[in-house]
Write a protein that holds these residues in place. Structure first.
Motif, PDB file in Angstrom:
ATOM      1  N   ARG A   8       0.955  -1.112  -0.119  1.00 34.10           N
ATOM      2  CA  ARG A   8      -0.151  -0.168  -0.206  1.00 34.10           C
ATOM      3  C   ARG A   8       1.134   1.353  -0.335  1.00 34.10           C
TER       4      ARG A   8
ATOM      5  N   LYS B  85      -1.466   3.309   3.314  1.00 31.43           N
ATOM      6  CA  LYS B  85      -2.508   3.371   2.670  1.00 31.43           C
ATOM      7  C   LYS B  85      -3.730   3.325   1.297  1.00 31.43           C
ATOM      8  N   TRP B  86      -2.503   2.884   0.414  1.00 28.09           N
ATOM      9  CA  TRP B  86      -3.811   3.285  -1.368  1.00 28.09           C
ATOM     10  C   TRP B  86      -3.473   2.326  -1.388  1.00 28.09           C
TER      11      TRP B  86
ATOM     12  N   ALA C  12      -4.375   0.398  -8.080  1.00 27.84           N
ATOM     13  CA  ALA C  12      -5.896   0.530  -8.397  1.00 27.84           C
ATOM     14  C   ALA C  12      -5.719  -0.080  -9.705  1.00 27.84           C
TER      15      ALA C  12
ATOM     16  N   LYS D  39      -4.774   4.150  -5.674  1.00 22.60           N
ATOM     17  CA  LYS D  39      -6.597   3.644  -5.341  1.00 22.60           C
ATOM     18  C   LYS D  39      -6.007   4.849  -4.222  1.00 22.60           C
ATOM     19  N   ASN D  40      -7.419   6.282  -4.671  1.00 20.09           N
ATOM     20  CA  ASN D  40      -7.882   7.620  -4.793  1.00 20.09           C
ATOM     21  C   ASN D  40      -6.235   8.592  -3.550  1.00 20.09           C
ATOM     22  N   SER D  41      -5.770   7.794  -4.530  1.00 24.16           N
ATOM     23  CA  SER D  41      -3.942   8.943  -5.100  1.00 24.16           C
ATOM     24  C   SER D  41      -3.840   9.008  -5.985  1.00 24.16           C
ATOM     25  N   ASP D  42      -2.645  10.479  -6.418  1.00 20.28           N
ATOM     26  CA  ASP D  42      -2.717  10.978  -7.249  1.00 20.28           C
ATOM     27  C   ASP D  42      -1.082  10.329  -7.811  1.00 20.28           C
TER      28      ASP D  42
ATOM     29  N   GLU E 161       2.289  14.938  -0.697  1.00 20.96           N
ATOM     30  CA  GLU E 161       2.386  13.651  -0.697  1.00 20.96           C
ATOM     31  C   GLU E 161       3.054  13.652  -2.172  1.00 20.96           C
TER      32      GLU E 161
END
Length: 285
Positions: A197, A201-202, A205, A220-223, A254
């Motif tokens: 992750r 966290k992520w 994806a 997922k949910n991250s750029d 980030e």
């Protein structure tokens, strides 16, 4: 003139030569008899098999299917065709196997005759690893690039998206395929990132294999994007996990991207900064 008496010439054969000739003849005779016995046995077996197959002494009373999870038993039986009551020994199991193998969900199949009347069918189904958007439709894709099935309805599968793999043959259809090498590189990256992750966290994806030599990983949910080399995971995971730990410990913004495709170093880029930070050793981010 005296008449010469008739002469009879007798040549004495040595005992050893007589014994050798007799022994050789006996050996050849025994070999010929043995060969004839084998041939007769084979002919008898074949004749017996023909009688059994022709008179259908063993008939199919059961088709036992194992290994199918997605495929329904009735659909498999339709592909096999009507076999109940037919001679078990007369079935062309190679032809039946070829028909089953043409089903996109089937990765491999094994068929056995089990006397007196069972046809055992063992199926290994394909395991979809990605979902790929092709010509406006979503497809399930396995690790070899085979288009297993077209997805319908709401796209709620947890499988990562696959981008950039070229379609082979120019037609998206069940059983068609994407470029196998690209899909295998994406699979290698997915395996190397198993359980990972980003920043703790992520989850992964999607993966993009459109550029030569690298795989881009989306979360997922991250750029933040991650760039890894194709097919080279000897120390990539170690460098990535070390840098990830340092970034989490340090905190702050980030990153926009993390690149571990360069040998022996990691490049981390942040938003609004012209020059990305570079770690020349694993763990220096």
């Amino acid at each position: 003139m005296p008449v010469e008496a008739n002469k009879t010439i007798i040549t004495q054969i040595p005992e050893r030569e007589k014994e050798g000739a007799g022994s050789a003849f006996a050996t050849a005779f025994k070999a010929a008899c043995a060969t004839a016995a084998v041939i007769l046995s084979l002919l008898a077996v074949y004749a017996g098999y023909e009688v059994v197959a022709r008179n259908q002494i063993f008939t199919v009373s059961e088709v036992r299917i194992t290994g199918a999870a997605v495929l329904k038993e009735n659909d498999i039986l339709k592909i096999i065709g009507p076999v109940d009551g037919k001679g078990l020994l007369g079935l062309d199991i190679k032809e039946i196997g070829a028909r089953l193998a043409s089903e996109p969900w089937v990765e491999s199949v094994e068929i056995r005759r089990e006397l007196p009347g069972s046809l055992a069918v063992s199926i290994k189904e394909r395991t979809p690893l990605f979902r790929a958007s092709i010509s406006g439709a979503a497809w399930l894709v396995d690790g070899a690039g085979v288009l297993v099935a077209k997805m319908t309805g709401v796209d709620d599968t947890p499988l990562p998206a696959l981008r950039g793999a070229a379609l082979v043959g120019g037609e998206a259809r069940p059983g068609g395929s994407l470029d196998e090498r690209s899909v295998k590189d994406a699979h290698a990256a997915l395996t190397g990132l198993a359980g990972y992750r980003l920043l703790g966290k992520w989850p992964v994806a999607g993966l993009d294999v459109s550029q030569p030599g690298i795989v881009k990983v989306m979360f997922k949910n991250s750029d933040t994007s991650l760039t890894v080399p194709r097919g080279k995971w000897s120390d990539v995971a170690e460098r990535l996990f070390t840098v990830d730990h340092i970034l989490r410990t340090k905190g702050g913004a980030e990153p926009v991207s993390i690149n571990v495709a360069f040998p022996g170093r990691v490049v981390v880029a942040y938003p609004g900064k012209g020059t990305p930070q570079e770690g020349r050793k694993a763990g220096n981010g």
